[in-house]
Design a protein around this motif. Structure first.
Motif, PDB file in Angstrom:
ATOM      1  N   SER A 174      82.676  49.638  54.227  1.00  9.12           N
ATOM      2  CA  SER A 174      82.260  50.973  54.806  1.00  9.12           C
ATOM      3  C   SER A 174      82.190  50.556  56.346  1.00  9.12           C
ATOM      4  N   ILE A 175      81.364  49.868  56.709  1.00  6.78           N
ATOM      5  CA  ILE A 175      81.048  49.419  58.194  1.00  6.78           C
ATOM      6  C   ILE A 175      81.220  48.030  58.515  1.00  6.78           C
ATOM      7  N   ASP A 189      84.127  52.088  60.964  1.00  7.47           N
ATOM      8  CA  ASP A 189      84.449  52.009  59.343  1.00  7.47           C
ATOM      9  C   ASP A 189      85.940  51.240  59.196  1.00  7.47           C
ATOM     10  N   GLU A 208      89.233  53.001  59.000  1.00  2.00           N
ATOM     11  CA  GLU A 208      89.266  53.830  60.452  1.00  2.00           C
ATOM     12  C   GLU A 208      89.774  52.553  61.426  1.00  2.00           C
TER      13      GLU A 208
END
Ligand SMILES: Cc1cc2nc3c(=O)[nH]c(=O)nc-3n(C[C@H](O)[C@H](O)[C@H](O)COP(=O)(O)OP(=O)(O)OC[C@H]3O[C@@H](n4cnc5c(N)ncnc54)[C@H](O)[C@@H]3O)c2cc1C
Length: 192
Positions: A43-44, A56, A59
């Motif tokens: 996620s991060i 992210d 991303e």
């Protein structure tokens, strides 16, 4: 024939794609079965320079792909089955078809070393993990007795990290001494 064939679209493959595309080599970049690589599963990402608030993983990888494409990289879905590096041009077999290239950059990432126990795979993500920094903070590992297998630097580092979460951390290794560097071994042994 391709000038450059890049195998893999993780952070390594896409970085190579940006550099070779900027050098006008029009790289062909093959995704394999995991477009964007391992970082798309997190996620991060907090340690990529330039993103003080983290980004992210999916991303980040989409942005790297866009950046590579902007400079002329062609990104294609395809899995390399074999490569023949015995003569120039090199040949890769991609989903059954040959692709010739002057140079090949292999950026296929790495796999976890499994112990090979019966049912090990079934227990993955259910208590068996191969990355303490990825999974150690998950609720299932909190205040539980934890076991790390291995005696090298990675095992020591992961065991020390896990002491933040587990009720007790056991380090199980084969020899009567650690393979880890002295400083890591001492740090580990001095931790209660
Ligand atoms: C849950 C998780 C969280 C993480 N968080 C962080 C973090 O916050 N910060 C950090 O720095 N690192 C983090 N990591 C580690 C990071 O993901 C890896 O270091 C990084 O992805 C390695 O990049 P890579 O390009 O070498 O390989 P990978 O990302 O593994 O990419 C390999 C690529 O090769 C392709 N490939 C493989 N075989 C073939 C084939 N035969 N033909 C064609 N293509 C093929 C795959 O499809 C994939 O696209 C994390 C890892 C995980 C699992």
């Amino acid at each position: 024939m391709e000038q450059v064939l890049i195998i893999g679209t993780g952070s390594a493959g896409l970085t190579a794609a940006i550099y070779t595309a900027r050098a006008n080599l029009k790289p062909l970049v093959l995704t394999g079965t995991m477009p964007g690589g391992l970082l798309t599963t997190t996620s991060i990402v907090e340690n990529f320079p330039g993103f003080p608030d983290g980004i992210d993983g999916f991303e980040l990888m989409s942005r790297l792909q866009k950046q590579a494409e902007k400079f002329g990289a062609q990104i294609k879905f395809g899995n390399v089955e074999s490569v023949d590096l015995s003569k120039q041009p090199f040949t890769a077999i991609v989903d059954g078809d040959p692709v010739q290239a002057r140079s090949i950059i292999v950026a296929t990432g790495s796999g976890h070393r499994h112990l090979g126990f019966k049912n090990e795979e079934l227990l993955e993500k259910k208590g068996v993990t191969y990355c303490a920094t990825c999974d150690g903070a998950l609720p299932m590992f909190r205040n539980q007795p934890l076991v790390v297998i291995g005696g090298g630097d990675s095992a020591c580092e992961e065991a020390l990290y896990l002491t933040r979460f587990g009720s007790v951390v056991y380090l199980i290794h084969r020899r009567d001494q650690f393979r880890a560097s002295r400083i890591m071994a001492e740090r580990t042994l001095s931790n209660p």
